[in-house]
Enzyme design. Structure first.
Site, PDB file in Angstrom:
ATOM      1  N   CYS A  68      27.951 -17.287  60.639  1.00 27.47           N
ATOM      2  CA  CYS A  68      27.569 -17.153  62.044  1.00 27.47           C
ATOM      3  C   CYS A  68      27.329 -18.527  62.657  1.00 27.47           C
ATOM      4  O   CYS A  68      26.604 -19.349  62.098  1.00 27.47           O
ATOM      5  CB  CYS A  68      26.292 -16.316  62.135  1.00 27.47           C
ATOM      6  SG  CYS A  68      25.567 -16.286  63.769  1.00 27.47           S
ATOM      7  N   CYS A  90      18.442 -14.913  60.428  1.00 23.30           N
ATOM      8  CA  CYS A  90      18.892 -15.215  59.061  1.00 23.30           C
ATOM      9  C   CYS A  90      18.387 -16.589  58.655  1.00 23.30           C
ATOM     10  O   CYS A  90      18.801 -17.589  59.212  1.00 23.30           O
ATOM     11  CB  CYS A  90      20.410 -15.240  58.987  1.00 23.30           C
ATOM     12  SG  CYS A  90      21.181 -13.652  59.249  1.00 23.30           S
ATOM     13  N   TYR A 118       2.983   7.213  54.120  1.00 21.22           N
ATOM     14  CA  TYR A 118       3.778   6.369  55.015  1.00 21.22           C
ATOM     15  C   TYR A 118       5.226   6.881  54.983  1.00 21.22           C
ATOM     16  O   TYR A 118       6.157   6.132  54.731  1.00 21.22           O
ATOM     17  CB  TYR A 118       3.732   4.896  54.598  1.00 21.22           C
ATOM     18  CG  TYR A 118       2.331   4.384  54.301  1.00 21.22           C
ATOM     19  CD1 TYR A 118       1.548   3.827  55.316  1.00 21.22           C
ATOM     20  CD2 TYR A 118       1.797   4.484  53.023  1.00 21.22           C
ATOM     21  CE1 TYR A 118       0.265   3.372  55.044  1.00 21.22           C
ATOM     22  CE2 TYR A 118       0.513   4.030  52.744  1.00 21.22           C
ATOM     23  CZ  TYR A 118      -0.245   3.480  53.757  1.00 21.22           C
ATOM     24  OH  TYR A 118      -1.518   3.030  53.485  1.00 21.22           O
ATOM     25  N   GLU A 162       2.208  10.535  57.727  1.00 20.72           N
ATOM     26  CA  GLU A 162       2.831   9.523  58.600  1.00 20.72           C
ATOM     27  C   GLU A 162       2.061   9.441  59.913  1.00 20.72           C
ATOM     28  O   GLU A 162       1.653  10.451  60.470  1.00 20.72           O
ATOM     29  CB  GLU A 162       4.305   9.912  58.828  1.00 20.72           C
ATOM     30  CG  GLU A 162       4.997   9.288  60.011  1.00 20.72           C
ATOM     31  CD  GLU A 162       5.103   7.775  59.949  1.00 20.72           C
ATOM     32  OE1 GLU A 162       5.393   7.236  58.854  1.00 20.72           O
ATOM     33  OE2 GLU A 162       4.882   7.122  60.981  1.00 20.72           O
ATOM     34  N   CYS A 222       7.699  -3.826  51.403  1.00 17.20           N
ATOM     35  CA  CYS A 222       8.574  -4.800  52.060  1.00 17.20           C
ATOM     36  C   CYS A 222       7.891  -6.164  52.097  1.00 17.20           C
ATOM     37  O   CYS A 222       8.389  -7.094  52.728  1.00 17.20           O
ATOM     38  CB  CYS A 222       8.932  -4.327  53.473  1.00 17.20           C
ATOM     39  SG  CYS A 222       7.509  -3.914  54.454  1.00 17.20           S
TER      40      CYS A 222
END
Ligand code: SAH
Length: 453
Positions: free
Chosen positions: A71, A80, A311, A332, A408
């Site tokens: 890119c 990125c 979650y 949730e 994450c």
């Protein structure tokens, strides 16, 4: 040494945000876009007491792990961080990042470097894109992405992580705005109409959703735009999201259907999911499947178990596990996602899944105190900040045989695993999954089992 000096550095390490690290006269320098093994010329941008930041000016001798960014905007964009690093080197970086967090924060000193599930084709993997819309210095409408650490929009309608349709959709919207004199939102003044364009695609179904995020409710000649967007193959859903707040949150709560359905559907494995604009859905469906399969393997279900999925979003993991379990319960916080989850159970003919709307740290303790709920397996997949202590405490009280922790952010994962291991659990497996190639982010799934008393 001072600001604007030029220095030559050999890059010897990589920071947590993907920046290259090198030493010069005893000082440590952080250099964005430099790769371990490079010898570079850098310009000092900022000096602190014993470290500094330099800008990459020239690569004097490239690292074997250096690749050519695909890119043209890779260095300007905040998206990125690792486009200058070849893919294998990225995977090694991510495995080390997880290991470092588990050792340093979790205190798991014997933790080996985990296996990482990589992608065969690590481009165009994102099923969701959110492009900010603004006006450039010449008064032209632009759509693109924010420059690193700012809200300055860099015009770019082609992102290599996103689907090819994004470009056509943005072009049509921009042309429509020009034709009808529709303004873009200005964050400083709070004036102007169009804030963002959200695009979602179901990779298996091919369905496309376009959501115009507006600082208002009316969009001139919206039928005409809808007509034009419907020419794009796969278009099933066009909506307006009303967001009049002065906020960084992209979508507003009010949704106005313009054309088609108010959701798209997609499939992971043999389960069909319905996804509303406000619901969370994993952005990389190819890797999500690998991640869920690993979670399923770790859960080691025999068919009779009671499983809690905290979650749970739109019930993705819950339903993935339901066919192998006795009963699944999901919790949730977003009510729309819970509605999607219930609908999803129905669509797939799954009758052994129930969903609760609310905070995991409130719902779980309440149900435990009032109803004495139990669990054989608990799966958690919290946002970056990890699990709330109240949720973790109740999980421990429920004494499940296994806990499968999907994360994450490996730093908060390490913190939570440390707590659970102090409360009778041990880590039996850790696997990384590369959901976000070319970025520093990595997903981790860990298995904990309860130690014999
Ligand atoms: N397991 C799902 C979603 C994971 S993302 C999947 O794989 O698709 C994390 C989810 O946690 C989001 O849907 C978010 O809305 C939800 N969430 C955030 N804070 C929460 C809380 N305190 N209690 C319950 N859910 C929460």
């Amino acid at each position: 040494m001072k600001k604007n000096d030029t220095i030559t550095l050999k890059i010897e390490d990589i920071g947590i945000n993907g920046e290259g690290i090198g030493k010069f006269e005893g000082f440590t320098f952080f250099v964005k876009d430099a790769v371990v093994g490079d010898v570079i010329e850098g310009k000092i941008m900022k000096m602190k007491k014993n470290y500094g930041y330099a800008r990459l000016m020239q690569v004097l001798s490239p690292s074997p792990a250096r690749g050519t960014p695909r890119c043209a905007y890779a260095r300007q964009c905040g998206g990125c961080q690792l486009q200058a690093m070849d893919y294998e080197a990225q995977l090694a970086f991510k495995a080390k990042k997880i290991q470092d967090h588990l050792v340093r924060i979790g205190g798991f000193s014997h933790m080996e470097r985990p296996q990482i599930l990589g992608m065969d084709e690590p481009w165009r993997y994102r099923n969701k894109a959110q492009f900010p819309v603004g006006t450039d210095g010449d008064g032209r409408i632009v759509a693109g992405f924010y420059a690193v650490h700012s809200h300055r929009i860099i015009p770019c309608e082609e992102c290599w992580l996103g689907v090819e349709e994004n470009k056509t959709i943005l072009y049509k919207i921009r042309k429509h705005m020009e034709k009808h004199g529709i303004t873009a939102y200005n964050e400083t003044t709070g004036r102007g109409l169009v804030r963002h364009v959200l695009i979602r695609k179901g990779f298996v179904t091919g369905e496309l959703m376009v959501c115009l995020v507006l600082n208002g409710r009316k969009f001139a000649a919206v039928e005409e735009l809808a007509e034009s967007l419907r020419g794009i193959s796969g278009m099933t859903s066009i909506l307006i999201s009303v967001n009049r707040e002065n906020t960084n949150v992209i979508l507003g709560r009010e949704l106005i259907p313009v054309w088609g359905q108010t959701y798209i559907t997609d499939q992971i494995g043999d389960i069909t999911y319905r996804i509303s604009p406000l619901s969370f859905y994993q952005v990389n469906p190819v890797q999500t499947r690998k991640l869920y399969e690993k979670a399923l393997e770790y859960a080691d279900l025999k068919g009779e178990e009671t499983v809690w999925d905290l979650y749970c979003g739109i019930g993705t993991i819950s339903l993935f596990l339901a066919r192998k379990a006795g009963q699944v319960y999901g919790v949730e916080i977003v009510p729309e996602a819970v509605e999607d989850a219930q609908k999803n159970a129905q669509i797939n003919g799954i009758e052994n899944a129930r969903f609760f709307a609310g905070k995991a740290e409130e719902v779980l303790p309440r149900l435990y105190e009032e109803e004495g709920i139990r669990a054989d397996v608990i799966v958690v997949d919290p946002p970056r900040k990890g699990c709330d202590p109240a949720a973790l405490q109740t999980m421990v009280k429920m004494r499940p045989e296994r806990i499968v922790y999907i994360s994450c952010d490996s730093a908060t994962l390490a913190r939570d695993l440390k707590y659970l291991c102090g409360e009778g659990y041990e880590v039996m497996g850790v696997t990384g999954c590369d959901m976000f190639p070319w970025t520093v982010h990595v997903e981790t799934v860990a298995l904990l089992t309860r130690k014999a008393p």
